[in-house]
Design an enzyme around this catalytic site. Structure first.
Site, short mmCIF file in Angstrom:
data_model
loop_
_atom_site.label_atom_id
_atom_site.label_comp_id
_atom_site.label_asym_id
_atom_site.label_seq_id
_atom_site.Cartn_x
_atom_site.Cartn_y
_atom_site.Cartn_z
N GLY A 1 0.84 -1.19 0.00
CA GLY A 1 0.00 0.00 0.00
C GLY A 1 0.87 1.24 0.00
O GLY A 1 2.08 1.17 -0.26
N ASP B 1 -11.41 2.85 6.99
CA ASP B 1 -11.23 2.46 5.59
C ASP B 1 -11.96 1.16 5.30
O ASP B 1 -11.40 0.23 4.71
CB ASP B 1 -9.75 2.32 5.25
#
Length: 589
Positions: free
Chosen positions: A23, A140
């Site tokens: 990420g 998230d």
């Protein structure tokens, strides 16, 4: 790529085998416990990453250690388990349970039922509720951050950007995925558990329709999440479920469900109101939820209710519960698939008595206007001949008082309320069959007042001409007729078919209609005065009956005609000179 530093930081307990993904600020590694072979996922965050803001690098070690301490203490079957955390001040490693499939991949690779979607919502909501109760906001939630275990258990993952409430960080950083983030988070405002609820609502919306409610670049998404109402959920999402999801998508956090647990409780109750409190048993995945989520009173497993035997009255469901959400523009539906409504067919009871049925007066509201309202419900009073009676319990289980003793007063009739009932047929064994067009299902009311579906899944559609009756989708079943051999004939009005159901064997086949699917022009191949039943093109058939000769009489409503169909095997002696499909005479519109 060598991982000597990482393996040393983990004290040599784990062997790092691969890179699973990466990420913006972290890399996920695959690892294996050297002694017991357990596979793990290891999130690696390097505090020297130049992409991290300077202020974040300075406080990263302390914040991650505090979060890891809290996350390792979070325990729930729908949370990815955190095993360990190690840090040398610059390199930070979080060791977690390894799961390789995401929620999005799970729903994308095969047809899933609406039960599975609701199971995902309840599972994720319940897991978030545990975090919210400890003051943790995920920030998230999206399909990619919900993982699936080998047994199908959904597990919330990636708390790496979780915010601990009260930690002194007043406003959020814009780290969420914009398609799923609530407006307050995209604008850099204060996040709360209601922010996770919004993202979960977007996730459920996508699972139900095939796409999130808003698309575009970051600026377009910010505006849409802040200003635009989500497109209506496409018509086959039942209104109670749609209402829960759309409440989660409200712009004002104060108008949403306050926590994941509250969302899970509302969704569980809405689904139980439609399919019964045992609906998780019909999902393909396990749901582990606090038993208190089941506390709200709900109708039984077919969405029906029994009368109050003490007061002799009836308790119809709220007609609003029978609505489906209003069709409108938006993403195409994902066709979640079959939705079993209740328990399987029970074997015939040799002691069961004959039942009679009577319908209550028609509702003054009529048969459903443009607003989609349905009649309040017809009342079917079951009168067993020997005085036995049962109540329609939460799971449909039978309950009876036992055989009537001489001189004992006959038990009061048991009223059974069927909202939106249309067709009615009584089989030779005394079973009562009722069609519910708005729910796309045909129900059986047994002599003991037990109720369960015999045809249809609760979702409109067509699953083929033959197959399991309870797992086959139909579209707006209306007229019913019982044959002398016990077969049940159903006018599958929306599909233009006449279906025959062998209730005991759970089989359905098509006995008339269907030619329109093979002919784009929708025309019958020959004159309509003498046709094989399979060559008939039926348009919205509604009424059915079986005449004294065992022939089926069909009101082919859309074609303004009445047909008589002989369904006897080929070569059987004819009861009359009537051809297979013959009009009884002209009828007016």
């Amino acid at each position: 790529m060598a991982f000597e530093r990482e393996e040393a930081l983990l004290h040599g307990v784990y062997e790092i085998t691969e890179v699973l993904g990466s990420g913006a600020f972290s890399v996920v590694l695959g690892g294996r416990h050297r002694d017991i072979g357990q596979l793990v996922a290891i999130k690696r965050i390097d505090g020297r990453n130049p992409d991290l803001p300077a202020g974040a690098r300075a406080e990263l070690a302390g914040r991650l250690r505090a979060e890891a301490r809290l996350l390792t203490n979070l325990r729930h079957p729908h949370l990815v388990e955190v095993y360990n955390f190690e840090s040398d001040g610059e390199l930070h490693l979080l060791v977690m349970e390894r799961l390789d499939e995401t929620l999005g991949g799970y729903f994308g690779r095969a047809s899933r039922t609406i039960h599975d979607v609701c199971a995902a919502g309840v599972a994720v909501g319940a897991a978030l509720g545990v975090a919210h109760a400890r003051g943790v906001v995920h920030r998230d939630i999206k399909p990619h951050n919900v993982l699936v275990a080998t047994d199908g258990t959904f597990k919330v993952a990636d708390f790496g950007i979780a915010k601990i409430l009260g930690s002194g960080q007043g406003k959020s950083t814009n780290v969420a995925t914009p398609s799923y983030a609530p407006p307050e988070q995209l604008d850099g405002g204060q996040v709360s558990p209601a922010s996770d609820v919004y993202a979960l609502g977007v996730t459920l919306y996508e699972l139900l329709t095939g796409a999130p409610p808003f698309r575009g670049d970051l600026a377009e998404l910010r505006r849409a999440h802040r200003e635009d109402p989500p497109p209506p959920l496409i018509g086959r999402v039942p209104a109670p479920i749609a209402d829960v999801v759309l409440r989660a998508l409200r712009k004002d956090p104060a108008e949403r469900q306050r926590t994941g647990r509250e969302f899970a409780a509302e969704l569980f109750a809405a689904t139980a109101g439609l399919y019964g409190p045992d609906w998780p048993a019909h999902a393909a995945v396990p749901v582990y939820a606090d038993p208190r989520l089941r506390a709200p009173a709900t109708p039984d497993s077919s969405g029906l209710s029994s009368g109050d035997s003490a007061g002799g009255g009836t308790r119809p469901l709220d007609p609003a519960d029978q609505r489906t959400s209003t069709p409108g523009p938006g993403p195409a539906p994902a066709s979640p698939g079959a939705v079993p409504l209740a328990e399987p067919e029970r074997p015939a009871d040799p002691d069961a008595a004959t039942a009679t049925a009577a319908t209550a007066p028609a509702s003054p509201r009529g048969g459903g206007g443009a607003d989609g309202d349905q009649p309040a419900g017809a009342t079917f009073v079951v009168l067993p001949a020997d005085g036995r009676h049962g109540t329609l319990g939460a799971t449909g289980a039978r309950s009876r008082t036992g055989p009537r003793l001489p001189g004992r007063r006959r038990a009061a009739p048991v009223p059974v309320v069927v909202p939106g009932a249309h067709g009615l047929a009584v089989g030779p064994n005394g079973a009562v069959y009722v069609s519910v067009p708005a729910r796309h299902v045909v129900l059986r009311i047994g002599p003991d007042a037990g109720v369960w579906p015999v045809l249809g899944t609760g979702e409109a559609g067509f699953s083929g001409d033959t197959g399991s009756a309870r797992r086959s989708r139909v579209d707006t079943p209306t007229g019913l007729a019982a044959g002398p051999d016990g077969s049940l004939f159903v006018a599958d009005s929306g599909n233009g078919l006449i279906r025959r159901v062998d209730v005991g064997a759970d089989l359905v086949d098509t006995v008339a209609g269907g030619a329109a699917r093979a002919r784009p022009d929708g025309a019958e191949s020959r004159g309509w005065t003498s046709l094989d039943p399979a060559d008939l093109v039926l348009r919205g058939p509604r009424g059915l009956t079986v005449d004294v000769a065992g022939r089926l009489v069909i009101a082919d409503t859309g074609n303004h005609r009445v047909l008589r169909v002989d369904l006897r095997p080929a070569g059987a002696a004819p009861a009359s000179a009537s051809p297979a499909g013959q009009p009884l005479g002209p009828v007016r519109a």
